[in-house]
Design an enzyme around this catalytic site. Sequence first.
Site, PDB file in Angstrom:
ATOM      1  N   SER A 125      -6.450  -3.206  -1.472  1.00 52.49           N
ATOM      2  CA  SER A 125      -7.166  -2.876  -2.790  1.00 52.49           C
ATOM      3  C   SER A 125      -7.824  -4.177  -3.365  1.00 52.49           C
ATOM      4  CB  SER A 125      -6.328  -2.072  -3.600  1.00 52.49           C
ATOM      5  OG  SER A 125      -7.021  -2.190  -4.908  1.00 52.49           O
ATOM      6  N   TYR A 150       1.390  -0.647  -9.437  1.00 48.42           N
ATOM      7  CA  TYR A 150       0.654  -0.223  -8.355  1.00 48.42           C
ATOM      8  C   TYR A 150      -0.038  -1.375  -7.797  1.00 48.42           C
ATOM      9  CZ  TYR A 150      -3.292   0.988  -5.773  1.00 48.42           C
ATOM     10  OH  TYR A 150      -4.337   1.182  -4.882  1.00 48.42           O
ATOM     11  N   LYS A 154       0.509  -3.378  -3.624  1.00 46.59           N
ATOM     12  CA  LYS A 154      -0.499  -3.458  -2.848  1.00 46.59           C
ATOM     13  C   LYS A 154      -0.279  -5.173  -1.922  1.00 46.59           C
ATOM     14  CE  LYS A 154      -2.469   0.422  -2.269  1.00 46.59           C
ATOM     15  NZ  LYS A 154      -2.055   1.216  -1.179  1.00 46.59           N
TER      16      LYS A 154
END
Length: 339
Positions: A125, A150, A154
């Site tokens: 991302s 979150y 990644k």
Amino acid sequence: MKILVTGGTGYIGSHTVVELQQQGFEVVIVDNLSNSQVSVIDSIEKITGKRPHFEEFDLVDYVKTLDFFSRHSDLKGVIHFAAFKAVGESVEKPLVYYRNNLVSLMNILEAMISSKVENLVFSSSCTVYGQPDVLPVSEKAPIKKAESPYGNTKQISEEIIQDTLKSSHLKAIALRYFNPIGAHESALIGELPLGVPNNLVPFITQTAIGLRKQLSVFGDDYNTPDGTAVRDYIHVVDLAQAHVVAVKRMIEAKMKHNFEIFNLGTGNGYSVLEVIKSFEKVAGMPLNYQIVSRRAGDVEQVWADPSWSNNELGWKAQKSLDEMNASAWKWEKAYRSQH
Ligand code: NAD
Ligand code: WQD
């Protein structure tokens, strides 16, 4: 040419399965349906005329994951979409996010090693860049400390993959998505957020259809041309097609290194108000919105330098912001007419 698509009933996964099947790949989906519906398989079959093989289980389950790979050792590659993705929820439930997103990845890597499956495409991302110092942001930009658990999953995932490659036969491509929006032109698949949407475009379309009273625009005091935050929105079908290109690059041994990173964006930044204006134009109706204060954790502006992806992958996002909004609106109307 058999490919495992984890999270294949989800938003980006389902669009990628369609593109893979249309290019002749055989697809096996694994999804635990924690954020998607099994009816997506029917929709994929309607679009492509082919029903992907589907297995429902949790990739956090080590034994089930290993068992799956032992039954599918003829896989030519894995595209790993399965993860939890709600930024705000990850702040509330960090361990849920770390467990789901990291343990599933580690299980897949172990299973790939033991069953000698070589090629992994990983969903990363643009969140790894935070607020970049230089815009547009290229793959060489430094990784900023993650704003949320979150985002951290990644960053850590990319590191886990790189470390694993050093001691194994694996090859991996991490694709860093900017802001995927829109839906398949058939309006048979699209984004289906559970509950109140966090993301801009589903909130816009749900407001327009009458499910939400009003869109809140989070901040108009940013240092941008109209004061609202700027992002690089990319059509989900353009994004899906990049995955097919990445898989072929791996299978055809065209990689320059055993770990490669590509930005998937258009290279254009649009403000929240520009997205709203485009939506109003293609939907032919005004949208009820009001400006409110900034949302915690939002960066001011980020858009991609896609030149490395364009040159190396021979891939370029094709669809305009109007096309993205039009397809999202068509999908919202089609879905609500049946549910
Ligand atoms: P999504 O929630 O629609 O799809 C993810 C799918 O994975 C869902 O169908 C869910 O049921 C499944 N899943 C989750 N955990 C699982 C597990 N442990 N075992 C089996 N299945 C599991 O999300 P999406 O928007 O399609 O995102 C796909 C990937 O792309 C995610 O890794 C996400 O972090 C990443 N990504 C998304 C965006 C975005 O804005 N949508 C942006 C950048 C990166
Ligand atoms: C876009 C813009 C909001 C909703 C998130 C994740 C990121 C990545 C993509 C996974 C922002 C504004 C939004 C609303 C608004 N996902 N907005 N009103 O925050 O850029 O990125 O999805 O990796 O990690 O953080 O996307 O769609 O939530 O917001 O004004 O109701 O729209 O402030 O400027 P974001 P988004």
